[in-house]
Write a protein that holds these residues in place. Structure first.
Motif, mmCIF file in Angstrom:
data_model
loop_
_atom_site.group_PDB
_atom_site.id
_atom_site.type_symbol
_atom_site.label_atom_id
_atom_site.label_comp_id
_atom_site.label_asym_id
_atom_site.label_seq_id
_atom_site.Cartn_x
_atom_site.Cartn_y
_atom_site.Cartn_z
ATOM 1 N N PRO A 1 -3.484 6.599 18.707
ATOM 2 C CA PRO A 1 -2.639 6.738 19.436
ATOM 3 C C PRO A 1 -1.762 8.049 19.488
ATOM 4 O O PRO A 1 -0.843 8.875 19.760
ATOM 5 C CB PRO A 1 -1.264 5.732 20.502
ATOM 6 C CG PRO A 1 -2.875 3.956 19.778
ATOM 7 C CD PRO A 1 -3.214 5.274 18.703
ATOM 8 N N THR A 2 -1.101 7.990 18.051
ATOM 9 C CA THR A 2 0.256 8.502 17.635
ATOM 10 C C THR A 2 -0.318 10.694 17.297
ATOM 11 O O THR A 2 0.372 11.394 17.482
ATOM 12 C CB THR A 2 0.942 8.043 16.230
ATOM 13 O OG1 THR A 2 -0.085 7.811 15.369
ATOM 14 C CG2 THR A 2 1.850 6.697 16.012
ATOM 15 N N SER B 1 -1.150 11.265 20.849
ATOM 16 C CA SER B 1 -0.430 12.181 21.709
ATOM 17 C C SER B 1 0.136 13.417 21.339
ATOM 18 O O SER B 1 1.287 13.789 21.695
ATOM 19 C CB SER B 1 1.425 11.258 21.592
ATOM 20 O OG SER B 1 1.584 11.480 20.078
ATOM 21 N N ARG B 2 -0.397 14.043 20.672
ATOM 22 C CA ARG B 2 -0.038 15.052 20.079
ATOM 23 C C ARG B 2 -0.813 16.771 19.971
ATOM 24 O O ARG B 2 -0.570 17.346 19.872
ATOM 25 C CB ARG B 2 0.525 15.483 18.360
ATOM 26 C CG ARG B 2 1.837 14.793 17.931
ATOM 27 C CD ARG B 2 2.283 13.997 16.774
ATOM 28 N NE ARG B 2 3.279 13.898 16.732
ATOM 29 C CZ ARG B 2 3.634 12.856 16.804
ATOM 30 N NH1 ARG B 2 2.695 11.563 17.107
ATOM 31 N NH2 ARG B 2 5.046 12.047 16.567
#
Ligand SMILES: [Zn+2]
Length: 325
Positions: free
Chosen positions: A154-155, A158-159
């Protein structure tokens, strides 16, 4: 003259990419996800060709950049190499990418790193890349492809911008296959098996093994219709030594099962499997419960395959569960 990559269908995704390019506000990271054969890499190549092209109509197919792109030798496009047993990426490779992004592009003002098939990219490697994805130099773009969006943390997700790649219409698939020089009849056979998945249709036409697996899937469905356990066992025994083939067989079998369940309620519904006739015949014989039980048998066999259980055992248990159902 090599042709620029052409990506069929997925109009909404293509439109929003064009809009981004036109506006000049292009995200520095993309994830294209969807099942194999749908052209995620082609979409990535089309996007890169378009962004790197120095001709008038992008991608023009004629400029220096387009020609280097078509020959996969563009110095500003890095196809990041897979490594390791599971087909992920090695730490040294990822570190090299992190160092390499500091070097400005050779040709124009953009530089791409393509991480294809990221389904086996482990979390540690993604974390190594995180800072680069977070604050890349202006000229750096990352493109990832994967079977499902969950392949990336997810990290990371999200970018970047994630986009689903879906099968095309059968009429578009036919156009793509005809363009490759296949006959109407060949196209028809491939599309009957793999519908709007151009990559899988091409595999079907190029690879006799795939055609054989389709034939065996049909024969397995037929054995179930005839409640012939011996015939079913004989059919699936063909996969005794071939885990990859067994995997494809289970996928195709499950799709026909799904078609049969749908056809119970709507005989005109479009098929996703390779055996519409079998699905129709099965539909009148299959209760919801037995359909679900067989679907579970597929799931179980699939999980056992992933867990490296002995293949003949998996296949025998699969046959027994199907017949019980
Ligand atoms: Zn060009």
């Amino acid at each position: 003259m090599p042709k620029p990559p052409r990506f069929y269908g997925n109009e909404a995704a293509q439109k929003s990419l064009r809009r981004m390019i036109k506006s000049g506000r292009i995200p520095h990271g993309f994830l294209f996800y969807g099942e194999s054969g749908l052209g995620k890499k082609t979409l990535a190549e089309q996007l890169m060709a378009e962004m790197l092209c120095i001709g008038a109509e992008k991608p023009c197919g004629y400029c220096k950049s387009c020609r280097m792109m078509a020959n996969q030798v563009h110095p500003d496009v890095c196809y990041v190499q897979h490594g390791g047993k599971r087909g992920g990426f090695l730490a040294e490779t990822v570190r090299a990418v992190c160092n390499n992004i500091a070097l400005p592009p050779n040709e124009g003002n953009k530089k791409f790193y393509l991480f294809s098939d990221c389904d086996a990219m482990d979390a540690r490697m993604q974390n190594l890349l995180l800072k680069a994805i977070e604050e890349p130099p202006d000229y750096v773009y990352f493109i990832f492809t994967a079977g499902s969006p969950g392949a990336l943390l997810p990290t990371v997700r999200s970018r970047i911008v994630s986009m689903a790649v879906t099968p095309v219409l059968e009429i578009q698939c036919r156009e793509a296959l005809l363009e490759k020089g296949y006959s109407e009849q060949e196209c028809g056979e491939a599309i009957a098996a793999f519908h709007g998945n151009i990559g899988k249709c091409l595999e079907f036409l190029e690879n006799a093994v795939i055609r054989e697996i389709i034939a065996l899937t049909k024969s397995a469905i037929n054995s179930i219709i005839e409640r012939n356990e011996y015939a079913l066992l004989q059919t699936v025994n063909a996969f005794e030594k071939e885990r990859e083939q067994a995997r494809l067989f289970l996928t195709l079998f499950d799709r026909t099962l799904r078609d049969a369940m749908v056809h119970r309620y709507d005989p005109q519904a479009a098929c996703i499997g390779c055996d519409p006739d079998g699905a129709n015949a099965l539909a009148s014989r299959l209760s919801v419960r037995s359909g679900q039980a067989m679907h579970l048998a597929v799931d179980k066999a699939y999980a056992a395959l992933q867990a490296n259980v002995n293949l003949p055992l998996i296949l025998a248990a699969f046959c027994a569960s199907c017949m019980d159902a």
